[in-house]
Every structure is written in C-alpha cells, then in structure tokens.
Design a protein around this motif. Structure first.
Motif, PDB file in Angstrom:
ATOM      1  N   GLU A  96       0.821  -1.213   0.000  1.00  0.00           N
ATOM      2  CA  GLU A  96       0.000   0.000   0.000  1.00  0.00           C
ATOM      3  C   GLU A  96       0.858   1.268   0.000  1.00  0.00           C
ATOM      4  O   GLU A  96       1.722   1.442   0.858  1.00  0.00           O
ATOM      5  N   GLY A  97       0.606   2.125  -0.993  1.00  0.00           N
ATOM      6  CA  GLY A  97       1.294   3.413  -1.045  1.00  0.00           C
ATOM      7  C   GLY A  97       2.636   3.392  -1.768  1.00  0.00           C
ATOM      8  O   GLY A  97       3.199   4.441  -2.046  1.00  0.00           O
ATOM      9  N   ARG A  98       3.137   2.224  -2.079  1.00  0.00           N
ATOM     10  CA  ARG A  98       4.434   2.135  -2.740  1.00  0.00           C
ATOM     11  C   ARG A  98       4.312   2.591  -4.196  1.00  0.00           C
ATOM     12  O   ARG A  98       3.405   2.188  -4.908  1.00  0.00           O
ATOM     13  N   GLU A  99       5.242   3.432  -4.622  1.00  0.00           N
ATOM     14  CA  GLU A  99       5.226   3.885  -6.010  1.00  0.00           C
ATOM     15  C   GLU A  99       6.154   3.006  -6.842  1.00  0.00           C
ATOM     16  O   GLU A  99       7.285   2.749  -6.445  1.00  0.00           O
ATOM     17  N   VAL A 100       5.632   2.525  -7.977  1.00  0.00           N
ATOM     18  CA  VAL A 100       6.469   1.712  -8.872  1.00  0.00           C
ATOM     19  C   VAL A 100       6.474   2.353 -10.267  1.00  0.00           C
ATOM     20  O   VAL A 100       5.474   2.919 -10.708  1.00  0.00           O
ATOM     21  N   THR A 101       7.592   2.253 -10.924  1.00  0.00           N
ATOM     22  CA  THR A 101       7.701   2.733 -12.306  1.00  0.00           C
ATOM     23  C   THR A 101       7.859   1.522 -13.205  1.00  0.00           C
ATOM     24  O   THR A 101       8.709   0.655 -12.937  1.00  0.00           O
ATOM     25  N   GLY A 102       7.046   1.469 -14.271  1.00  0.00           N
ATOM     26  CA  GLY A 102       6.987   0.289 -15.125  1.00  0.00           C
ATOM     27  C   GLY A 102       5.620  -0.338 -14.957  1.00  0.00           C
ATOM     28  O   GLY A 102       5.345  -0.994 -13.957  1.00  0.00           O
ATOM     29  N   VAL A 103       4.739  -0.093 -15.939  1.00  0.00           N
ATOM     30  CA  VAL A 103       3.330  -0.467 -15.779  1.00  0.00           C
ATOM     31  C   VAL A 103       2.831  -1.171 -17.037  1.00  0.00           C
ATOM     32  O   VAL A 103       3.157  -0.776 -18.160  1.00  0.00           O
ATOM     33  N   THR A 104       2.035  -2.198 -16.832  1.00  0.00           N
ATOM     34  CA  THR A 104       1.402  -2.901 -17.949  1.00  0.00           C
ATOM     35  C   THR A 104       0.357  -2.001 -18.590  1.00  0.00           C
ATOM     36  O   THR A 104      -0.480  -1.428 -17.897  1.00  0.00           O
TER      37      THR A 104
END
Ligand SMILES: [Zn+2]
Length: 458
Positions: free
Chosen positions: A419-427
C-alpha cells in the motif's frame, strides 16, 4: 481470422532485445520483422514501450479453501487482476483432500476455473495421501496434461507427507515424466514451536514468523533435494524465502543436480519488520514461509541474477483482513496463510529489479515468463515472442508510474501489502491468444475465455 499488428515497440525475450513489429493472425504470432506493412484489423503503436511475452505465474491459489475460509479471489476476479498486471497464464493448485482421488480434485478445480478464467490456466496437483491407486492416477493425469505435483513437508495432519511417500512420488515422476514441486519447511518442528508459543501466551501475528525458523526451511529444502537426488529426478522448490534454503539449492546446482526454485516478490520487498506493524496489521503478512530478515533480500536478488533461482511467482492467496485474517485475532495460528500478489508481480520486479540494475531486461522476462514456461511444459507455446507461439503479449510502459493500493488494484481483497508504494513500469495493453484483454489499462476481455492448458512432460 482477425489480425493485429504491433508497431515500433522494443521486443524483449529471454535472449533478445530489438526494435521490431509483431504480426498476429488469430491466436498466434505469425511474423516478426522491422517495418512490417501488412494490413491488419487493428494496429497498436508501441513506440517507447516494451513488447514482452505474457507473464506466467506458476503459483496461485484461486478459490482455495484454507482453515475454514476461502481465498478471496476466484478464477474470475483473480485472472482479471492477473491480466491487469501483465500475466496471461496461471498454474494453480488443485488439492486432493485425504480420502479423495486425484481425479476428483482435478475435476473440482476444473469446474472452479471453467467459465470464469479470463486467461489460460493449468493445474499442479497437490497430493496429500499417496496410495498405489494414487500413484497410478499420477500417470493418468500426466497423460492429460497435468504434469506437476505439489507435496508438503509442512502442515502435519493436513497436507504433510512423510519422507517415504515423498520418495515414492519422486520415483514415480522418474517413470511418468512429471515434476514434483515441494513446500519445504519442517512441519514437525514448526508444530512444536507453535504449540509452545501459544502455551506461553504468545498469540500476536509476529509469532507466526518466530515459530517458522529459516533453518526449518533450510533443513526441508536440503532433505527434499536429497530425496530427489536419490530418486534420480528433478525437483522444484516453491516459494523459497530463506538464505539457508537458497544455500541448499545453490550447493545442489553446483554439483550439477536438476534442483530448481522460485521465490516471490513478497520475499524481495517485504521483511520480518512488517510483522512488527502496530495492532493486528502484522496479519497482512502471515504467509508460509514467513517474511525473513531484511538482509535476506539481497541474497535472493543475487540468487535470481545468477540462476540459483529460476522463477518468480506470486503464491497469490488473498484473505481479507475483515472476517478472514481476523479469525486469528486471539491466536496467530488461526490466521489464514496467504497474501495478494497476482497483479503486482511485473511492476514490482521491473521497478525493484531492472530499474535498480539487479536484473537485466532479458533476465526479467526469463524469470517471470520463459523459465517457468520451460520448467512446466508450456514452452514454446508460451513464454516467448516467436512465430508460432501463442499471441500472449504484454505492452509494458517502462516510464509510467503508479501507486499501489487496494482501492486501485483489481484483486478482491481489502488491503495490499505494498500500500502506497510507487512503482515505475506499468502494464499498458495485454493480449491473450491474440485478443486484446487489457486495453490501455481497461479490461476488455471476458470471463471464461481462458482455456485449460495441457502441459508437456519434461
Ligand atoms: Zn502456495
């Protein structure tokens, strides 16, 4: 036959990386090239994006009963969530309960998936009781495309098999070409530790982890590999979490043994510290094996990079905090084991693995698609971008970011471990056998369009 042309993307497989176009006719990839110009019913511009083989998650528990509750995602919600996250194939577990035949279990799980799964699926068969008849059934199931079996060295009285039964099952796969997957934790030791903790009034979620030592996983992993070595067959260790277990796999592989293992994102991104979260929040992370010390994460990443670990799967087994995890409010041993993850695997591993330089792009594809496809008899139909392969394709945007959260993800569970974690690289866009099932982030597929996959033997 409908046709689809994906233009200008960067095609990534386990071995290649190049700018190119992919042409799909019906359910298959038929042509790959540069500057393809054939007319197509639909053309997708993938400029600036990766074109990846669909993710393969060989460890999921959809619609699975556990300790008086059932995992929150069924084959419909679970596979739709998987698709959103770039996974186009799951291999789930069908459970033989004691007193039942393997066929009964298989049919039960086939019914759970039929008409619901939005992506293709297969099954591993969990064996909890091994008789002569069950051994014969193993052969029959292998012939029908159920070519792997899961055994437990943990959960005495429920799932656990003794060493003799494990050894017999391993020997049998030497004849029928199946593969044994092992849940490797010493269940006897854990049972004693759990009873002792409860007798001492230690009931909080963190005691789930404190009663499942890393050495109990190391010991069982060692024993599982030794049993397979004596039987002369390969073995696949599921959800490896402990450095002690990784050492056993590494040692075996250095000796040239066909020992394989997967780990899961939760062991790469979360740690024992999560069990210390306030109140009952530690229950969110109650899964088996448990989260380990933070230092273990680096060891696992290194294992992935150097091929001591061959796959990343999710062990997706979600239970809501409300009414499900809560069952263990007064007793950690009653907390249903499992956490959600089917949707977040590619983004987490890309963000934490590729962007940090721990994994190459090729290795990322290999760990999340190609290698599981090869180990479990799906390659080259699945697991790569090649002429003749199923058009299970993910268009992945390496520059877009998203914030993970239970509200925006599609898994049917009331919390998210990240929860709340930002990730770069998205389908971005997903095709399952040539049909666009996620279009720019919107699900456009259909429950029930997934098919059962007959898998090959080793
Ligand atoms: Zn599992």
């Amino acid at each position: 036959m409908s046709t689809l042309l994906i233009k200008n993307g960067t095609i990534v497989t386990a071995t290649d990386l190049y700018k190119g176009d992919v042409f799909v006719e019906g359910e298959r990839i038929t042509t790959i090239g540069t500057a393809l110009t054939m007319p197509a019913d639909r053309t997708i511009d993938a400029t600036g994006k990766y074109v990846l083989p669909g993710g393969i998650d060989v460890h999921t528990h959809l619609d699975m009963p556990f300790g008086g509750s059932t995992s929150a995602d069924d084959f419909e919600s679970g596979t739709i969530a998987a698709a959103h996250g770039g996974t186009t194939t799951v291999v789930d577990f069908a459970i033989q309960y004691r007193g039942q035949t393997l066929h009964h279990a298989w049919e039960t799980w086939m019914k759970k998936a039929e008409g619901k799964a939005a992506i293709d699926y297969g099954f591993h068969m969990i064996i909890t009781e091994l008789s002569d008849q069950v051994e014969q059934e193993m052969d029959a199931l292998v012939a029908q495309g159920v070519t792997s079996f899961k055994l437990f060295m943990a959960y005495p009285g429920v799932f656990m098999l003794d060493d003799a039964s494990i050894f017999r099952a391993l020997l049998r796969t030497g004849q029928n070409g199946g593969t044994i997957c092992m849940h490797a934790e010493n269940g006897g030791v854990i049972d004693v530790l759990v009873k002792k903790a409860l007798a001492e009034g230690k009931t909080a979620p963190k005691y789930h982890a404190l009663t499942r030592p890393a050495r109990a996983e190391g010991e069982a992993t060692h024993r599982a590999i030794a049993l397979a070595e004596m039987a002369g067959v390969p073995i696949y260790i599921v959800h490896l979490s402990a450095a002690e277990a990784l050492e056993m796999v590494t040692e075996a592989r250095d000796r040239g043994l066909p020992a394989y293992a997967e780990t899961c994102p939760q062991y790469l991104f979360l740690s024992y510290d999560n069990y210390e979260e306030p109140g009952f929040d530690g229950a969110k992370y109650v899964m088996s094996p448990p989260l380990r010390a933070r230092e273990t994460q680096d060891r696992l990443w290194r294992g992935l990079a150097f091929n001591d670990l061959q796959a990343i799967s999710t062990d997706h087994c979600p239970f809501c905090m409300k009414e499900q995890k809560e069952l263990g409010k007064a007793d950690f041993s009653k907390i249903p084991n499992g956490a959600p993850g089917i949707e977040t695997r590619l983004s987490l591993v890309y963000d934490g693995g590729v962007r940090t330089g721990r994994l190459s792009l090729n290795r990322f594809v290999e760990l999340t698609s190609t290698s599981p496809a090869k180990i479990f008899g799906l390659f080259p139909r699945k697991g790569t971008i090649a002429p003749g392969s199923d058009a299970d394709i993910v268009i992945f945007d390496p520059n877009r970011s998203m914030r993970l959260g239970a509200k925006t993800l599609h898994m049917k569970v009331d919390y998210n471990p990240y929860e709340g974690r930002e990730v770069t690289g998205v389908t971005d866009t997903v095709m399952s056998r040539g049909k666009v099932i996620v279009d720019g982030g919107t699900f456009t597929g259909r429950a029930g369009s997934g098919s059962f996959l007959k898998r090959a033997t080793r």
